[in-house]
Design a protein around this motif. Structure first.
Motif, mmCIF file in Angstrom:
data_model
loop_
_atom_site.group_PDB
_atom_site.id
_atom_site.type_symbol
_atom_site.label_atom_id
_atom_site.label_comp_id
_atom_site.label_asym_id
_atom_site.label_seq_id
_atom_site.Cartn_x
_atom_site.Cartn_y
_atom_site.Cartn_z
ATOM 1 N N GLY A 153 20.669 20.349 44.559
ATOM 2 C CA GLY A 153 21.308 19.954 43.305
ATOM 3 C C GLY A 153 22.341 20.923 42.784
ATOM 4 N N TYR A 154 22.781 21.863 43.617
ATOM 5 C CA TYR A 154 23.760 22.851 43.189
ATOM 6 C C TYR A 154 25.104 22.647 43.889
ATOM 7 C CZ TYR A 154 19.526 25.087 41.473
ATOM 8 O OH TYR A 154 18.340 25.331 40.834
ATOM 9 N N ASP A 155 26.116 23.282 43.333
ATOM 10 C CA ASP A 155 27.464 23.234 43.899
ATOM 11 C C ASP A 155 27.840 24.632 44.392
ATOM 12 O OD1 ASP A 155 28.262 20.406 43.117
ATOM 13 O OD2 ASP A 155 27.688 21.252 41.168
ATOM 14 N N THR A 156 28.821 24.685 45.279
ATOM 15 C CA THR A 156 29.192 25.958 45.878
ATOM 16 C C THR A 156 30.701 26.079 46.053
ATOM 17 O OG1 THR A 156 28.880 25.017 48.094
ATOM 18 C CG2 THR A 156 27.021 26.255 47.162
ATOM 19 N N ASN A 157 31.110 27.305 46.306
ATOM 20 C CA ASN A 157 32.503 27.581 46.665
ATOM 21 C C ASN A 157 32.528 28.714 47.690
ATOM 22 O OD1 ASN A 157 35.388 29.090 45.068
ATOM 23 N ND2 ASN A 157 35.341 27.614 46.723
ATOM 24 N N PRO A 158 33.010 28.434 48.899
ATOM 25 C CA PRO A 158 33.139 29.516 49.885
ATOM 26 C C PRO A 158 34.367 30.356 49.569
ATOM 27 C CG PRO A 158 33.932 27.456 50.827
ATOM 28 C CD PRO A 158 33.430 27.134 49.452
ATOM 29 N N ILE A 159 34.197 31.668 49.570
ATOM 30 C CA ILE A 159 35.276 32.580 49.196
ATOM 31 C C ILE A 159 35.528 33.557 50.336
ATOM 32 C CG2 ILE A 159 35.970 34.408 47.595
ATOM 33 C CD1 ILE A 159 34.181 32.996 45.490
ATOM 34 N N GLY A 160 36.761 33.574 50.801
ATOM 35 C CA GLY A 160 37.138 34.502 51.865
ATOM 36 C C GLY A 160 38.076 35.582 51.396
ATOM 37 N N GLY A 161 38.533 35.478 50.148
ATOM 38 C CA GLY A 161 39.470 36.458 49.615
ATOM 39 C C GLY A 161 38.760 37.546 48.828
ATOM 40 N N PHE A 162 38.535 38.684 49.472
ATOM 41 C CA PHE A 162 37.898 39.815 48.796
ATOM 42 C C PHE A 162 38.273 41.096 49.537
ATOM 43 C CE2 PHE A 162 34.848 37.635 51.585
ATOM 44 C CZ PHE A 162 34.551 38.634 52.500
ATOM 45 N N GLU A 163 37.935 42.229 48.935
ATOM 46 C CA GLU A 163 38.277 43.529 49.516
ATOM 47 C C GLU A 163 37.287 43.857 50.633
ATOM 48 O OE1 GLU A 163 41.020 44.936 48.674
ATOM 49 O OE2 GLU A 163 41.448 43.639 46.965
ATOM 50 N N GLU A 164 37.628 43.461 51.841
ATOM 51 C CA GLU A 164 36.703 43.596 52.971
ATOM 52 C C GLU A 164 36.334 45.044 53.271
ATOM 53 O OE1 GLU A 164 37.945 41.500 56.446
ATOM 54 O OE2 GLU A 164 38.572 39.723 55.337
ATOM 55 N N ASP A 165 37.233 45.959 52.979
ATOM 56 C CA ASP A 165 36.993 47.356 53.330
ATOM 57 C C ASP A 165 36.150 48.100 52.299
ATOM 58 O OD1 ASP A 165 39.012 47.123 51.441
ATOM 59 O OD2 ASP A 165 40.051 48.938 52.102
ATOM 60 N N GLN A 166 35.813 47.431 51.192
ATOM 61 C CA GLN A 166 35.092 48.112 50.120
ATOM 62 C C GLN A 166 33.750 47.479 49.766
ATOM 63 O OE1 GLN A 166 37.616 48.934 46.605
ATOM 64 N NE2 GLN A 166 39.380 48.353 47.863
ATOM 65 N N ILE A 167 33.571 46.218 50.106
ATOM 66 C CA ILE A 167 32.459 45.462 49.536
ATOM 67 C C ILE A 167 31.093 45.894 50.058
ATOM 68 C CG2 ILE A 167 32.488 43.514 51.169
ATOM 69 C CD1 ILE A 167 32.312 41.714 48.579
ATOM 70 N N ALA A 168 30.989 46.280 51.322
ATOM 71 C CA ALA A 168 29.698 46.706 51.856
ATOM 72 C C ALA A 168 29.225 47.976 51.159
ATOM 73 C CB ALA A 168 29.786 46.918 53.362
ATOM 74 N N GLU A 169 30.085 48.968 51.113
ATOM 75 C CA GLU A 169 29.719 50.244 50.496
ATOM 76 C C GLU A 169 29.407 50.071 49.018
ATOM 77 O OE1 GLU A 169 31.186 54.896 50.660
ATOM 78 O OE2 GLU A 169 32.557 53.292 51.258
ATOM 79 N N ALA A 170 30.132 49.164 48.344
ATOM 80 C CA ALA A 170 29.905 48.940 46.918
ATOM 81 C C ALA A 170 28.480 48.476 46.642
ATOM 82 C CB ALA A 170 30.905 47.909 46.384
ATOM 83 N N PHE A 171 27.869 47.788 47.613
ATOM 84 C CA PHE A 171 26.515 47.284 47.426
ATOM 85 C C PHE A 171 25.493 48.010 48.306
ATOM 86 C CE2 PHE A 171 29.140 44.011 45.595
ATOM 87 C CZ PHE A 171 28.435 43.702 44.435
#
Length: 208
Positions: A153-171
């Motif tokens: 019953g939920y909706d989604t949005n696939p997102i490919g636009g993000f800072e690939e070089d920073q996101i892993a370390e950020a989390f």
């Protein structure tokens, strides 16, 4: 109540850019959806997908500057599910195949054959090859997750636009090991989406 109408789930799925802010999804249901998504296939069943569910205000504030063109989804969704590919997924091989043996899905001899055959290839694969493998496999789980979310019953949005070089370390993940693949925004749409068009199948299919 879950939606079991296959055609509705597949053909009426849309990418949603804005969600009802007051809709929250329990951890139990998110885990249930992710568990269902991990029934997707993966190369030699290595299951390289890893999920980081960003739902808190603190988490979303951390994510916000890393997705500059998709901040509305971040600000309104129930959660942003970041899917990473584990470049060292083969470290779980013994765990995966041992469980298959315990469940009676394969004999110990087949487990050994598989381990001897595939593990050297995985451990010695060039970085570019492993990157392709984990991204393809993780993308399969991402598509499955979006369809499962709709069945819930939920909706989604696939997102490919993000800072690939920073996101892993950020989390808190090792950026050399965990490759960001895609982000799935999930929630309840707060508008009726427009229909979209697709190329004619005759223009994109070739029989040889």
């Amino acid at each position: 109540m879950k939606n079991n109408d296959f055609k509705d789930i597949v053909f009426n799925r849309h990418s949603i850019k804005s969600f009802h802010k007051d809709v929250k999804i329990s951890h139990d249901e998110i885990l249930e959806m992710i568990e269902e998504a991990t029934k997707a296939p993966s190369s030699v069943n290595m299951q390289p997908w890893r999920f980081v569910v960003v739902e808190s205000e603190e988490g979303k504030e951390k994510l916000r500057p890393l997705i500059r063109f998709n901040t509305n989804q971040n600000d309104t969704s129930s959660a942003m599910i970041i899917i990473f590919g584990d470049m060292k997924c083969y470290k779980n091989a013994d765990k995966i195949y041992s469980k298959a043996v315990e469940n009676g899905f394969m004999p110990e001899t087949v487990k050994k054959e598989l381990m001897d055959l595939f593990m050297p290839a995985y451990k010695n694969a060039p970085k570019e090859k492993m990157n392709d493998i984990v991204k393809i496999d993780s993308s399969l789980s991402a598509m499955q997750l979006m369809l499962i979310a709709r069945s819930h019953g939920y909706d989604t949005n696939p997102i490919g636009g993000f800072e690939e070089d920073q996101i892993a370390e950020a989390f808190g993940l090792d950026p050399k090991r965990y490759v960001p693949v895609i982000i799935i925004a999930i929630g309840k749409a707060d508008y009726t989406p427009f229909e979209s068009v697709r190329l004619d199948v005759e223009d994109i299919t070739f029989f040889k």
